[in-house]
Design a protein around this motif. Structure first.
Motif, short mmCIF file in Angstrom:
data_model
loop_
_atom_site.label_atom_id
_atom_site.label_comp_id
_atom_site.label_asym_id
_atom_site.label_seq_id
_atom_site.Cartn_x
_atom_site.Cartn_y
_atom_site.Cartn_z
N MET A 1 0.84 -1.17 0.00
CA MET A 1 0.00 0.00 0.00
C MET A 1 0.89 1.24 0.00
N GLU A 2 0.55 2.19 -0.81
CA GLU A 2 1.32 3.43 -0.89
C GLU A 2 0.55 4.54 -0.18
N TYR A 3 1.16 5.07 0.87
CA TYR A 3 0.56 6.19 1.59
C TYR A 3 0.73 7.46 0.77
N ILE A 4 -0.30 8.30 0.79
CA ILE A 4 -0.26 9.55 0.03
C ILE A 4 -0.28 10.77 0.95
N PHE A 5 -0.47 10.53 2.25
CA PHE A 5 -0.52 11.64 3.20
C PHE A 5 -0.09 11.13 4.56
N GLU A 6 0.57 12.01 5.32
CA GLU A 6 1.03 11.66 6.67
C GLU A 6 1.01 12.92 7.51
N THR A 7 0.61 12.76 8.76
CA THR A 7 0.70 13.86 9.71
C THR A 7 1.18 13.30 11.05
N LYS A 8 1.91 14.11 11.79
CA LYS A 8 2.44 13.70 13.09
C LYS A 8 1.58 14.33 14.18
N MET A 9 1.25 13.53 15.18
CA MET A 9 0.46 14.01 16.32
C MET A 9 1.06 13.46 17.61
N GLN A 10 0.52 13.93 18.73
CA GLN A 10 0.99 13.48 20.03
C GLN A 10 -0.22 13.15 20.90
N VAL A 11 -0.12 12.05 21.65
CA VAL A 11 -1.17 11.66 22.58
C VAL A 11 -1.20 12.66 23.73
N ARG A 12 -2.41 13.11 24.06
CA ARG A 12 -2.61 14.01 25.19
C ARG A 12 -3.12 13.20 26.38
N ASP A 13 -2.79 13.63 27.57
CA ASP A 13 -3.10 12.85 28.77
C ASP A 13 -4.58 12.53 28.91
N TYR A 14 -5.46 13.44 28.56
CA TYR A 14 -6.89 13.21 28.73
C TYR A 14 -7.46 12.19 27.72
N GLU A 15 -6.65 11.75 26.76
CA GLU A 15 -7.09 10.74 25.80
C GLU A 15 -6.87 9.31 26.31
N TYR A 30 -8.29 10.56 15.69
CA TYR A 30 -7.02 10.73 14.99
C TYR A 30 -7.19 10.52 13.48
N THR A 31 -7.91 9.45 13.12
CA THR A 31 -8.07 9.19 11.68
C THR A 31 -8.94 10.25 11.02
N GLU A 32 -9.97 10.71 11.73
CA GLU A 32 -10.83 11.75 11.15
C GLU A 32 -10.05 13.04 10.94
N HIS A 33 -9.25 13.41 11.93
CA HIS A 33 -8.45 14.63 11.79
C HIS A 33 -7.48 14.50 10.61
N HIS A 36 -9.40 15.00 7.39
CA HIS A 36 -9.74 16.41 7.21
C HIS A 36 -8.53 17.22 6.75
N LEU A 37 -7.37 16.96 7.35
CA LEU A 37 -6.15 17.66 6.91
C LEU A 37 -5.83 17.33 5.46
N PHE A 38 -5.95 16.05 5.10
CA PHE A 38 -5.69 15.62 3.73
C PHE A 38 -6.65 16.30 2.76
N LEU A 39 -7.94 16.30 3.07
CA LEU A 39 -8.93 16.91 2.18
C LEU A 39 -8.70 18.42 2.06
N ARG A 40 -8.33 19.06 3.15
CA ARG A 40 -8.02 20.49 3.09
C ARG A 40 -6.84 20.74 2.16
N GLN A 41 -5.82 19.86 2.24
CA GLN A 41 -4.67 19.97 1.34
C GLN A 41 -5.10 19.83 -0.12
N CYS A 42 -6.14 19.05 -0.36
CA CYS A 42 -6.67 18.85 -1.71
C CYS A 42 -7.62 19.96 -2.14
N GLY A 43 -7.83 20.94 -1.28
CA GLY A 43 -8.69 22.08 -1.62
C GLY A 43 -10.15 21.90 -1.26
N LEU A 44 -10.45 20.90 -0.43
CA LEU A 44 -11.84 20.65 -0.04
C LEU A 44 -12.07 21.12 1.39
N ARG A 91 -7.56 4.00 3.61
CA ARG A 91 -6.84 3.05 4.45
C ARG A 91 -5.92 3.88 5.34
N GLN A 92 -6.18 3.81 6.61
CA GLN A 92 -5.48 4.68 7.54
C GLN A 92 -4.81 3.86 8.63
#
Length: 132
Positions: A1-15, A30-33, A36-44, A91-92
């Motif tokens: 599988m070839e990934y087309i988008f990646e973002t880095k995040m950090q777990v917060r204590d309340y999660e 996490y997957t929804e965010h 959304h970032l990917f779609l925004r990058q695509c202009g949506l 596929r996330q």
């Protein structure tokens, strides 16, 4: 599988739950965010598309929890995309940044409601054309 988008995040204590691991529902956030970032990058923009009468909605999800994330863990949320009929198949996967371990796998099927009815979206198709 070839990934087309990646973002880095950090777990917060309340999660995290009482066991000190990320509560299972937070992986969906996490997957929804990431989508959304990917779609925004695509202009949506979800808000703009809604005003225009098109809503992208989750129709189905398949989830696999592998290795738990813990408080303060940094992780990489990666996304691949295909299309089957009216469904956009995201596929996330989530990997712990410190050691590259796969923590979570998901397949998220998204469809568009245009004017409140299931229909193809020329706007989404156009914005995602180079990926599908």
């Amino acid at each position: 599988m070839e990934y087309i988008f990646e973002t880095k995040m950090q777990v917060r204590d309340y999660e995290c739950d009482i066991e000190g691991i990320v509560n299972n529902a937070n992986y969906l956030h996490y997957t929804e965010h990431t989508r959304h970032l990917f779609l925004r990058q695509c202009g949506l923009s979800f808000a703009d598309m809604h005003r225009r009468g098109t809503d992208a909605v989750v129709a189905r999800m398949t989830l696999q929890y592998k290795v738990p994330l813990r408080c303060d863990d940094e992780f990489l949320s990666r996304l691949a995309l295909s299309k089957q009929g009216l469904r956009y198949i995201f596929r996330q996967d989530i990997y712990r940044a410190s050691d590259g371990k796969l923590c979570f796998k998901s397949t998220v099927e998204v469809v568009c409601l245009v004017g409140g009815r299931l229909a193809p979206s020329p706007d989404y198709d156009r914005a995602l054309a180079k990926y599908i």
